[in-house]
Write a protein that holds these residues in place. Structure first.
Motif, PDB file in Angstrom:
ATOM      1  N   THR B  53     -56.668 -20.497   4.552  1.00 33.82           N
ATOM      2  CA  THR B  53     -58.069 -20.781   4.838  1.00 33.82           C
ATOM      3  C   THR B  53     -58.570 -19.876   5.960  1.00 33.82           C
ATOM      4  O   THR B  53     -57.863 -19.661   6.944  1.00 33.82           O
ATOM      5  N   GLN B  54     -59.781 -19.361   5.779  1.00 37.73           N
ATOM      6  CA  GLN B  54     -60.367 -18.571   6.850  1.00 37.73           C
ATOM      7  C   GLN B  54     -60.774 -19.515   7.974  1.00 37.73           C
ATOM      8  O   GLN B  54     -61.604 -20.400   7.797  1.00 37.73           O
ATOM      9  N   ARG B  55     -60.205 -19.289   9.141  1.00 38.60           N
ATOM     10  CA  ARG B  55     -60.416 -20.214  10.249  1.00 38.60           C
ATOM     11  C   ARG B  55     -61.427 -19.701  11.249  1.00 38.60           C
ATOM     12  O   ARG B  55     -62.003 -20.459  12.007  1.00 38.60           O
ATOM     13  N   ASN B  56     -61.636 -18.402  11.244  1.00 39.85           N
ATOM     14  CA  ASN B  56     -62.491 -17.789  12.254  1.00 39.85           C
ATOM     15  C   ASN B  56     -62.973 -16.454  11.718  1.00 39.85           C
ATOM     16  O   ASN B  56     -62.230 -15.777  10.989  1.00 39.85           O
ATOM     17  N   SER B  65     -64.032  -8.682   3.599  1.00 42.18           N
ATOM     18  CA  SER B  65     -63.549 -10.004   3.202  1.00 42.18           C
ATOM     19  C   SER B  65     -62.038 -10.019   3.246  1.00 42.18           C
ATOM     20  O   SER B  65     -61.391  -8.970   3.345  1.00 42.18           O
ATOM     21  N   GLY B  66     -61.481 -11.191   3.144  1.00 41.70           N
ATOM     22  CA  GLY B  66     -60.037 -11.296   3.177  1.00 41.70           C
ATOM     23  C   GLY B  66     -59.560 -12.531   2.462  1.00 41.70           C
ATOM     24  O   GLY B  66     -60.353 -13.340   1.974  1.00 41.70           O
ATOM     25  N   ARG B  67     -58.263 -12.630   2.359  1.00 38.89           N
ATOM     26  CA  ARG B  67     -57.669 -13.845   1.819  1.00 38.89           C
ATOM     27  C   ARG B  67     -56.227 -13.926   2.283  1.00 38.89           C
ATOM     28  O   ARG B  67     -55.643 -12.941   2.734  1.00 38.89           O
ATOM     29  N   GLN B  68     -55.675 -15.118   2.154  1.00 33.30           N
ATOM     30  CA  GLN B  68     -54.278 -15.332   2.517  1.00 33.30           C
ATOM     31  C   GLN B  68     -53.598 -16.086   1.389  1.00 33.30           C
ATOM     32  O   GLN B  68     -54.177 -17.009   0.814  1.00 33.30           O
ATOM     33  N   PHE B  69     -52.386 -15.717   1.115  1.00 37.62           N
ATOM     34  CA  PHE B  69     -51.629 -16.323   0.032  1.00 37.62           C
ATOM     35  C   PHE B  69     -50.704 -17.413   0.566  1.00 37.62           C
ATOM     36  O   PHE B  69     -50.519 -17.556   1.780  1.00 37.62           O
ATOM     37  N   SER B  70     -50.109 -18.151  -0.355  1.00 36.89           N
ATOM     38  CA  SER B  70     -49.281 -19.291   0.051  1.00 36.89           C
ATOM     39  C   SER B  70     -48.062 -18.861   0.863  1.00 36.89           C
ATOM     40  O   SER B  70     -47.507 -19.658   1.621  1.00 36.89           O
ATOM     41  N   ASN B  71     -47.641 -17.609   0.714  1.00 40.97           N
ATOM     42  CA  ASN B  71     -46.499 -17.134   1.506  1.00 40.97           C
ATOM     43  C   ASN B  71     -46.951 -16.514   2.837  1.00 40.97           C
ATOM     44  O   ASN B  71     -46.172 -15.840   3.509  1.00 40.97           O
TER      45      ASN B  71
END
Lengths: 114, 115
Positions: B53-56, B65-71
């Motif tokens: 989740t984008q927190r800041n 833009s960005g994203r983060q995966f489960s790992n």
């Protein structure tokens, strides 16, 4: 985050101690002092951080004044590889929201001379 | 323990193209932050991800833009590249461990050149 003031540049002879000052007169009670350095074109490297007590690790020592309005990073025996830009940052360790990000100023260019 | 890795290390693109940069945090670190560094503006915060989740978010246009995966691996994307996007893009990870220790450890960066 509290603003910090650092000298633009400093020189130090190889083998001598490098003392890098930082003023942070508006620091809040819950804000820590962090130091990072960045060697040319590399990512910043974490050095040390502290709240009010002096801290020492394998890289450096951090001396924080009693009123916490300033601090000094000490590299005890500077080498040529310590030539870098050194950033002093103040921020809460228990960060939340926007305080979590690191806000870098201009830093101090330390040049270690042979 | 391996440090933060970023790929690719160098990239050349032309105006109008898009680019995706990748960051693998230190094992066990769940927070990933992205920064842009240019000679004129210094190091500026782009965004931070934690548990996918984008927190800041920093003050950059929506082209970033960005994203983060489960790992915990993260990617950032820049669309419709402009000359001013030429910069060193840095990724940093932190542990978010007990005691509030959240020093950020940086990767070597991706040097993006937009022609």
């Amino acid at each position: 985050d509290a603003k910090t003031t650092q000298p633009t540049s400093m020189d130090c002879a190889e083998g001598r101690a490098a003392n890098l000052p930082c003023n942070h007169s508006t620091i809040s009670g819950n804000e820590y002092v962090y130091w990072y350095r960045q060697i040319h074109s590399q990512g910043p490297q974490y050095i040390i951080h502290g709240l009010k007590n002096n801290e020492t690790n394998e890289m450096a020592s951090l001396i924080i004044t009693e009123d916490r309005k300033s601090s000094t990073l000490i590299l005890p025996h500077a080498t040529l590889r310590d030539t870098a830009v050194y950033y002093c940052i103040v921020r809460p360790s228990f960060s939340s929201g926007s305080a979590r990000q690191l806000t870098f100023g201009s830093g101090t260019q330390l040049t270690v001379l042979p | 323990k391996a440090g933060v890795t970023q790929t690719p290390r160098y990239l050349i693109k032309t105006r109008g193209q898009q680019v995706t940069l990748s960051c693998s945090p230190i094992s066990g670190h769940r927070s990933v932050s992205w920064y842009q560094q240019t000679p004129g503006q210094g190091l500026q915060f782009l965004f931070e991800y934690f548990s996918e989740t984008q927190r800041n978010k920093g003050n950059f246009p929506g082209r970033f833009s960005g994203r983060q995966f489960s790992n915990s691996r993260s990617e950032m994307n820049v669309s419709t590249l402009e000359l001013g996007d030429s910069a060193l893009y840095l990724c940093a990870s932190s542990l978010e461990g007990a005691g509030g220790r959240n020093e950020q450890f940086f990767g070597p960066g991706t040097r993006l050149t937009v022609l």
